[in-house]
Design an enzyme around this catalytic site. Structure first.
Site, PDB file in Angstrom:
ATOM      1  N   HIS A 323       0.794  -1.346  -0.121  1.00 38.08           N
ATOM      2  CA  HIS A 323       0.092  -0.033  -0.098  1.00 38.08           C
ATOM      3  C   HIS A 323       0.972   1.243  -0.051  1.00 38.08           C
ATOM      4  O   HIS A 323       0.180   2.336  -0.198  1.00 38.08           O
ATOM      5  CB  HIS A 323      -1.038  -0.110   1.265  1.00 38.08           C
ATOM      6  N   ASP A 327      -2.365   2.369  -4.533  1.00 40.64           N
ATOM      7  CA  ASP A 327      -3.668   2.156  -3.895  1.00 40.64           C
ATOM      8  C   ASP A 327      -4.786   1.520  -4.387  1.00 40.64           C
ATOM      9  O   ASP A 327      -4.529   0.843  -5.333  1.00 40.64           O
ATOM     10  CB  ASP A 327      -3.900   3.877  -3.940  1.00 40.64           C
TER      11      ASP A 327
END
Length: 352
Positions: A323, A327
């Site tokens: 992450h 995204d």
């Protein structure tokens, strides 16, 4: 007084691996007269084998012959303090392979190096193999360093089943290898990554480095640990080339004959448990990679088609990403694009 006595016993105790003691008894040699070359003077099997009693008329020890060994096998032997001269090579022309060293390491400890079904006992303490130690370290590093985020989707595989059945005879005649579903997954994943370069990236200090080649790693589970050989430039390979390379890499993985660069070059990993009754699972990133694809068992589900009940073959695909780099929207788009490629295989693979 008792404590001093214990210290004296500990000080004078002869340190030797069990297999070395057994070898000394076999040769009728006193273990106390052997000089150990292991850690802290530990007597190893090779010390017993090399020990020559002082007898008249004995001939000098011949010079050791040249040993042929793979780089990966040499690293493991060094880490286990195993002399290569004591290991019998089963590779081509007697070359010592990774599997040979692992077997010798197990023999030196007096245990099986590959504890698996039927060999592990309740209450038993098993040492980690070098492969499992590396796997554990890397997975712990990944879990605590890279924030994981997961996505799942069901992929309709009926069209791919039909295409594979049509291509099987041609591929076996042309490439002398049986094409698998993993070969299609590898190619489709590589093509999808070419549209989403951040899935081929890594974090380096405070920068994101997009790697120049798409090298797809295939997770291979073995009893001593997980190995991930990678196919280089998979986006540029034809399906037949992928099938042959995949077959060769997995075969050499299981026989312990991989080269280190074949493991380290991966930029994205595919992990499949399709052979088990596992519908889906979450996978941990293979550091420093930014993505890993998990594939579960193919099942049949009932659907309505034009008012009639029909069946469809589906498999659940999972995507785990770092992450810090990717995204949710990009990860979802990547998985949807891959799903589309696999559900329309003629358009995806017609030129391959």
């Amino acid at each position: 007084m008792q404590r001093d006595s214990n210290r004296q016993v500990e000080k004078t105790r002869i340190r030797a691996v069990p297999a070395a003691r057994w070898k000394a008894r076999e040769r009728n040699i006193g273990i106390a007269g052997i000089q150990g070359t292991g850690p802290n003077g530990m007597i190893l099997v090779r010390d017993v084998k090399d020990f020559q009693p002082l007898l008249t008329g004995t001939s000098p020890t011949p010079a050791p012959s040249k040993v042929f060994v793979s780089p990966l096998a040499r690293r493991l032997a060094d880490s286990c303090h195993l002399p290569l001269s004591d290991i019998s090579g089963t590779g081509r022309h007697g070359k010592i392979t990774l599997a040979d060293v692992m077997q010798a390491a197990g023999d030196a400890k007096g245990i099986s190096p590959l504890p698996g079904k039927g060999t592990a006992l309740f209450g038993q303490t098993l040492p980690m193999s070098r492969v499992r130690k590396v796997t554990a370290k890397r997975m712990a590093q990944s879990a605590f360093t890279a924030p994981h985020i997961y996505f799942f989707t069901d992929v309709l595989l009926d069209p791919l089943f039909r295409l594979r059945n049509e291509l099987l005879p041609e591929f076996e005649n042309k490439y002398r290898v049986r094409i698998s579903f993993n070969d299609f997954f590898i190619k489709a994943t590589a093509l999808t990554i070419s549209e989403f370069p951040l899935l081929n990236a890594k974090v380096q200090e405070e920068e994101i480095v997009i790697l120049p080649e798409i090298n797809i790693g295939v997770a291979v589970a073995m009893e001593e640990g997980l190995m991930v050989p990678a196919l280089p430039r998979a986006d540029q390979l034809r399906l037949g080339e992928i099938a042959k390379m995949r077959d060769d890499l997995i075969g050499r993985t299981r026989s312990g004959k991989l080269k280190m660069d074949e493991i380290e070059r991966g930029t994205f990993t595919i992990s499949s448990l399709a052979q088990f009754d596992i519908l889906f699972f979450t996978a941990i990133l293979n550091p420093p990679q930014s993505g890993i694809l998990s594939i579960g068992k193919t099942t049949e589900r009932l659907v309505l088609e034009d008012g009639r009940v029909a069946t469809q073959k589906v498999a659940r695909f999972g995507l785990a990403v770092d992450h810090r780099i990717i995204d949710g929207a990009m990860a979802a788009a990547f998985l949807q694009t891959l799903k589309k490629k696999l559900e329309h295989p003629l358009l995806t693979f017609m030129q391959y």
